[in-house]
Design a protein around this motif. Structure first.
Motif, PDB file in Angstrom:
ATOM      1  N   ASP A 165      -9.941  10.585  -3.408  1.00  0.00           N
ATOM      2  CA  ASP A 165      -9.995   9.873  -2.141  1.00  0.00           C
ATOM      3  C   ASP A 165      -9.084  10.563  -1.131  1.00  0.00           C
ATOM      4  N   ALA A 166      -9.653  11.069  -0.062  1.00  0.00           N
ATOM      5  CA  ALA A 166      -8.840  11.774   0.942  1.00  0.00           C
ATOM      6  C   ALA A 166      -8.757  11.006   2.257  1.00  0.00           C
ATOM      7  N   HIS A 167      -9.013   9.695   2.203  1.00  0.00           N
ATOM      8  CA  HIS A 167      -8.746   8.898   3.400  1.00  0.00           C
ATOM      9  C   HIS A 167      -7.236   8.892   3.627  1.00  0.00           C
ATOM     10  N   VAL A 168      -6.840   8.882   4.880  1.00  0.00           N
ATOM     11  CA  VAL A 168      -5.402   8.956   5.162  1.00  0.00           C
ATOM     12  C   VAL A 168      -4.651   7.877   4.393  1.00  0.00           C
ATOM     13  N   ARG A 169      -5.217   6.684   4.343  1.00  0.00           N
ATOM     14  CA  ARG A 169      -4.499   5.600   3.671  1.00  0.00           C
ATOM     15  C   ARG A 169      -4.249   5.903   2.195  1.00  0.00           C
ATOM     16  N   ALA A 170      -5.144   6.681   1.582  1.00  0.00           N
ATOM     17  CA  ALA A 170      -4.951   7.054   0.175  1.00  0.00           C
ATOM     18  C   ALA A 170      -3.932   8.186   0.049  1.00  0.00           C
ATOM     19  N   LEU A 171      -3.941   9.088   1.001  1.00  0.00           N
ATOM     20  CA  LEU A 171      -3.042  10.248   0.928  1.00  0.00           C
ATOM     21  C   LEU A 171      -1.577   9.857   1.063  1.00  0.00           C
ATOM     22  N   ILE A 172      -1.319   8.691   1.669  1.00  0.00           N
ATOM     23  CA  ILE A 172       0.077   8.297   1.879  1.00  0.00           C
ATOM     24  C   ILE A 172       0.548   7.251   0.876  1.00  0.00           C
ATOM     25  N   PHE A 226      -4.410   2.696  14.919  1.00  0.00           N
ATOM     26  CA  PHE A 226      -3.750   3.102  13.668  1.00  0.00           C
ATOM     27  C   PHE A 226      -4.686   2.886  12.475  1.00  0.00           C
ATOM     28  N   ARG A 227      -5.414   1.804  12.541  1.00  0.00           N
ATOM     29  CA  ARG A 227      -6.338   1.529  11.436  1.00  0.00           C
ATOM     30  C   ARG A 227      -7.433   2.604  11.368  1.00  0.00           C
ATOM     31  N   GLN A 228      -7.905   3.055  12.516  1.00  0.00           N
ATOM     32  CA  GLN A 228      -8.894   4.153  12.511  1.00  0.00           C
ATOM     33  C   GLN A 228      -8.312   5.399  11.863  1.00  0.00           C
ATOM     34  N   ILE A 229      -7.062   5.660  12.154  1.00  0.00           N
ATOM     35  CA  ILE A 229      -6.410   6.846  11.571  1.00  0.00           C
ATOM     36  C   ILE A 229      -6.307   6.684  10.056  1.00  0.00           C
ATOM     37  N   LEU A 230      -5.876   5.505   9.615  1.00  0.00           N
ATOM     38  CA  LEU A 230      -5.746   5.266   8.171  1.00  0.00           C
ATOM     39  C   LEU A 230      -7.094   5.372   7.468  1.00  0.00           C
ATOM     40  N   ASP A 231      -8.149   5.017   8.163  1.00  0.00           N
ATOM     41  CA  ASP A 231      -9.490   5.025   7.570  1.00  0.00           C
ATOM     42  C   ASP A 231     -10.156   6.393   7.624  1.00  0.00           C
ATOM     43  N   PHE A 232      -9.494   7.358   8.233  1.00  0.00           N
ATOM     44  CA  PHE A 232     -10.129   8.662   8.435  1.00  0.00           C
ATOM     45  C   PHE A 232     -10.153   9.452   7.127  1.00  0.00           C
ATOM     46  N   ASP A 233     -11.301  10.037   6.849  1.00  0.00           N
ATOM     47  CA  ASP A 233     -11.474  10.826   5.616  1.00  0.00           C
ATOM     48  C   ASP A 233     -11.229  12.296   5.933  1.00  0.00           C
ATOM     49  N   MET A 234     -10.189  12.871   5.338  1.00  0.00           N
ATOM     50  CA  MET A 234      -9.833  14.265   5.610  1.00  0.00           C
ATOM     51  C   MET A 234     -10.680  15.245   4.788  1.00  0.00           C
ATOM     52  N   HIS A 235     -11.412  14.736   3.806  1.00  0.00           N
ATOM     53  CA  HIS A 235     -12.279  15.591   2.965  1.00  0.00           C
ATOM     54  C   HIS A 235     -11.515  16.725   2.275  1.00  0.00           C
ATOM     55  N   THR A 236     -10.271  16.498   1.956  1.00  0.00           N
ATOM     56  CA  THR A 236      -9.489  17.584   1.354  1.00  0.00           C
ATOM     57  C   THR A 236      -9.243  17.390  -0.139  1.00  0.00           C
ATOM     58  N   ARG A 237      -9.841  16.337  -0.718  1.00  0.00           N
ATOM     59  CA  ARG A 237      -9.686  16.144  -2.169  1.00  0.00           C
ATOM     60  C   ARG A 237     -11.075  16.067  -2.779  1.00  0.00           C
ATOM     61  N   PRO A 238     -11.636  17.193  -3.122  1.00  0.00           N
ATOM     62  CA  PRO A 238     -13.029  17.194  -3.572  1.00  0.00           C
ATOM     63  C   PRO A 238     -13.311  16.139  -4.646  1.00  0.00           C
ATOM     64  N   ASN A 239     -12.341  15.900  -5.531  1.00  0.00           N
ATOM     65  CA  ASN A 239     -12.606  14.906  -6.576  1.00  0.00           C
ATOM     66  C   ASN A 239     -11.838  13.613  -6.374  1.00  0.00           C
ATOM     67  N   SER A 278       0.833  -1.206   0.000  1.00  0.00           N
ATOM     68  CA  SER A 278       0.000   0.000   0.000  1.00  0.00           C
ATOM     69  C   SER A 278       0.863   1.251   0.000  1.00  0.00           C
ATOM     70  N   ASN A 279       2.023   1.143   0.622  1.00  0.00           N
ATOM     71  CA  ASN A 279       2.895   2.311   0.797  1.00  0.00           C
ATOM     72  C   ASN A 279       4.302   2.015   0.332  1.00  0.00           C
ATOM     73  N   ARG A 280       4.944   3.032  -0.216  1.00  0.00           N
ATOM     74  CA  ARG A 280       6.337   2.850  -0.657  1.00  0.00           C
ATOM     75  C   ARG A 280       7.295   2.900   0.524  1.00  0.00           C
ATOM     76  N   LEU A 281       7.038   3.826   1.441  1.00  0.00           N
ATOM     77  CA  LEU A 281       7.948   4.020   2.569  1.00  0.00           C
ATOM     78  C   LEU A 281       7.326   3.360   3.794  1.00  0.00           C
ATOM     79  N   ARG A 282       8.027   2.352   4.326  1.00  0.00           N
ATOM     80  CA  ARG A 282       7.518   1.622   5.495  1.00  0.00           C
ATOM     81  C   ARG A 282       8.695   1.516   6.465  1.00  0.00           C
ATOM     82  N   MET A 283       8.731   2.457   7.351  1.00  0.00           N
ATOM     83  CA  MET A 283       9.990   2.719   8.031  1.00  0.00           C
ATOM     84  C   MET A 283       9.881   2.700   9.546  1.00  0.00           C
TER      85      MET A 283
END
Ligand code: GCW
Length: 652
Positions: A400-407, A385-398, A119-124
């Motif tokens: 997916d702005a769920h945290v998991r998508a933003l990263i 952590f999963r709740q955080i990843l699932d949180f929708d920031m609503h900052t991409r009107p068009n 899901s993510n490139r950087l897993r650190m």
């Protein structure tokens, strides 16, 4: 020092022994050698089987797959593992061994058909290890990287660690503390290159990139210059030359992690420059070497006056970094703590994570449990952590702005401040290893269910041991809610002893300069972060800002983070805030007592050393949860003069 194998113990799958399982591959190289060695070790443990030559298993590359992805197919005693690279193959091997254990079947009966890409490139992981051997916020012994200003080269331990990381898909580690102190500044000099080369040899074949934390003022400390001003060409030249020297000696190094202008660390602010000036100067220096700069956003005023209710620490990250969005180089990643404060048991998601649109970001989590029981209390953090990843920031009107998508995507990802040390069991509390395992698994696949991850970890660690699995699974899954119950109420945080951050002290930070207050008074508690207060809530997208600003719609678990509320305010449960505080604290302590009682029943099913460690920790947690309950309940009883509605004992 001896150490356990954690989740790589490969306990026997009972009743399924076989003599041999055979392997064919045309691939060669160090990573493939590690994959083969893992299969050999795994099959020996799980089935008592030797790894021989033949075609039961085939390892191959398929360049159509993600470079860190794999495809695993198995049926009728035959299995193919294909990777998008050698590291993908290695990940596929670990997936096979994991799936065999969770399936608990004989080799011939095992079936699999899975294709994965991270899901993510950087897993650190970030280690906060100091070169004297201590670990800042370390709760499981000393560093296994450093001692007395030297780098330790404990090959068996480091190799075991590299295997653990690769087995869950972690692909980067920073080995030294972000607070670069004493000898650590010199890690980027020839004093330590030799030892670091040994580290590269150990970690690189496992797909784990090595990073170093650097001192922003290194040109002064190491170079004898009189400034570290990022806009001074001489400083930039010093760093560019330094990068050439470092990468010439440490080819394959990932890059540098920087804590600047934070809690007394030097940074660009000293010279009237901004955070981008600092990060970009370093980024330009390391770019010709393929280097990467990870720049932390934990920048805030730690000298504030508690009397000034206008300053709000929660606002700081967004206020400093948001105006710079889009100005960072492509090889810069901003590392943002999951919440706006500091790893409390509950915080809203940092608004900066959603705000930045044109900047690479990584979310920083902490599995070291600094504020969540310090690896003495059980607190399995993956549900949080999963709740955080699932949180929708609503900052991409068009989009997916769920945290998991933003990263997702290049330059983005997830980081955790790690919880390992040189204790025999790596993590102090045996159950804390579930956080290390879980963080890796979740960073590789952000859609995994934390309950499934916990189940895997238990099976891999304890074998097929039903009473242990069932009981510990229940405890793990209840542990974060329980910890929250007896901690600071409704998202307000910080009721801990200063400095140590362990144990209850309701006013511990109330009149200090650190900016973490709860502002409890005779009639109410909480911080007003709505427009009538600091208006922090308007750092979120309009939907969220409105939701948080309104006491009716603000999620109750964060009510006191966003609002100063009267004690007699009635929650959706029908209880007043005060009664909610009492009830949750009684319940939390009861939960902890029950955990202890349940763990005690496992004595016959656990290795005696493991049982002894668990019994001691759970006994402590049980007692310490009562301390939390009583300190907090008494505090609010004294503030309000109102007792428990159910007449339970509250000390005066
Ligand atoms: O949580 C705080 C810790 C510090 C830490 C700092 C940070 C490494 O108490 O110990 O310093 O955060 O994240 O930089």
């Amino acid at each position: 020092m001896a150490f356990t194998k954690c989740w790589l113990a490969y306990p026997e799958i009972r009743g399924c022994r076989c003599d041999a399982i055979s392997l064919h591959t045309e691939l060669t190289g160090e990573t493939i050698d590690r994959a083969k060695a893992e299969l050999a070790e795994g099959f020996k443990g799980l089935y008592g089987a030797a790894l021989t030559e033949g075609d039961d298993i085939t390892l191959a590359l398929d360049m159509a797959l993600d470079p860190e992805g794999y495809r695993l197919k198995a049926a009728d005693g035959h299995c193919t593992i294909e990777g998008g690279s050698e590291v993908g193959v290695l990940y596929g091997v670990f997936a096979l061994l994991r799936n065999l254990q969770t399936a608990g079947k004989a080799w011939a009966q095992f079936t699999a058909d899975e294709e994965k890409a991270p899901s993510n490139r950087l897993r650190m992981l970030n280690h906060w290890d100091n070169m004297d051997g201590s670990i800042e916020r370390g709760y499981s012994g000393d560093s296994f990287f450093f001692k007395d200003s030297e780098i330790l080269i404990d090959v068996p331990r480091l190799t075991a660690y590299a295997r653990m990381l690769a087995s869950v898909g972690i692909n980067g580690i920073t080995i030294n503390n972000v607070n670069v102190k004493d000898a650590a500044s010199w890690l980027i000099t020839d004093r330590y290159f030799g030892a670091l080369q040994e580290y590269l040899k150990i970690f690189t074949p496992y797909g784990v990139k090595l990073y170093l934390s650097i001192n922003f003022a290194a040109p002064m400390e190491l170079g004898g210059m009189d400034s570290a001003d990022p806009c001074d060409p001489a400083v930039a030249k010093w760093w560019a030359d330094k990068a050439q020297e470092v990468w010439a000696n440490l080819p394959g190094l990932g890059g540098f992690l920087v804590k600047a202008d934070s809690e007394g660390r030097p940074g660009p602010f000293t010279y009237g420059r901004n955070q981008a000036d600092g990060a970009n100067m370093l980024a330009d220096a390391v770019a010709p070497c393929g280097g990467h700069i990870v720049w932390r956003c934990f920048v805030y005023n730690c000298q504030q006056d508690w009397r000034n209710t206008k300053i709000d620490r929660a606002r700081a990250g967004y206020d400093y970094f948001m105006p710079l969005d889009g100005t960072f180089r492509d090889n810069v990643t901003l590392q943002i703590k999951n919440g706006p404060m500091d790893f409390q048991v509950r915080e809203p998601v940092s608004p900066l994570i959603g705000g930045l649109q044109h900047t690479h970001i990584a979310v920083e989590f902490q599995i070291a449990q600094e504020y969540t029981g310090q690896q003495r209390h059980v607190c399995y953090l993956m549900p949080w952590f999963r709740q955080i990843l699932d949180f929708d920031m609503h900052t991409r009107p068009n989009g997916d702005a769920h945290v998991r998508a933003l990263i997702q995507g290049a330059g983005n990802g997830m980081v955790a401040v790690t919880n390992t040390g040189n204790d025999e069991n790596w993590t102090g509390h045996d159950l804390a290893a579930a956080n290390l395992y879980g963080f890796g698994r979740l960073s590789y696949d952000t859609t995994l269910d934390p309950a499934v991850i916990a189940g895997e970890w238990l099976r891999l660690t304890f074998g097929n041991n039903e009473p242990v699995e069932k009981t510990l699974h229940r405890i793990l899954m209840q542990s974060w809610p329980t910890y929250e119950k007896y901690n600071a109420p409704l998202g307000v945080g910080w009721m801990v002893n200063p400095n140590y951050h362990y144990g209850p002290n309701v006013d511990g930070y109330e009149y200090s300069r650190w900016g973490c207050y709860h502002r409890a008074s005779f009639d109410g508690i909480g911080i007003d972060r709505s427009p009538t207060g600091s208006d922090y809530c308007h750092q979120y997208a309009p939907e969220l800002a409105e939701m948080y600003a309104n006491v009716e719609t603000c999620p109750e678990e964060l009510l006191l983070f966003f609002h100063h509320m009267p004690y007699n305010y009635v929650l959706k449960s029908g209880k007043t805030i005060l009664q909610h505080i009492y009830d949750t604290h009684f319940e939390g302590a009861e939960d902890a007592a029950r955990f202890y009682d349940e763990v005690v029943t496992l004595k016959p099913y656990l290795d005696p050393a493991v049982y002894a460690r668990l019994e001691a920790r759970f006994a402590h947690q049980k007692e310490h949860a009562c301390e939390w309950r009583d300190v907090i309940n008494t505090y609010f009883y004294r503030k309000t003069g109102i007792g428990d509605a159910h007449g339970r004992k509250i000390y005066e």
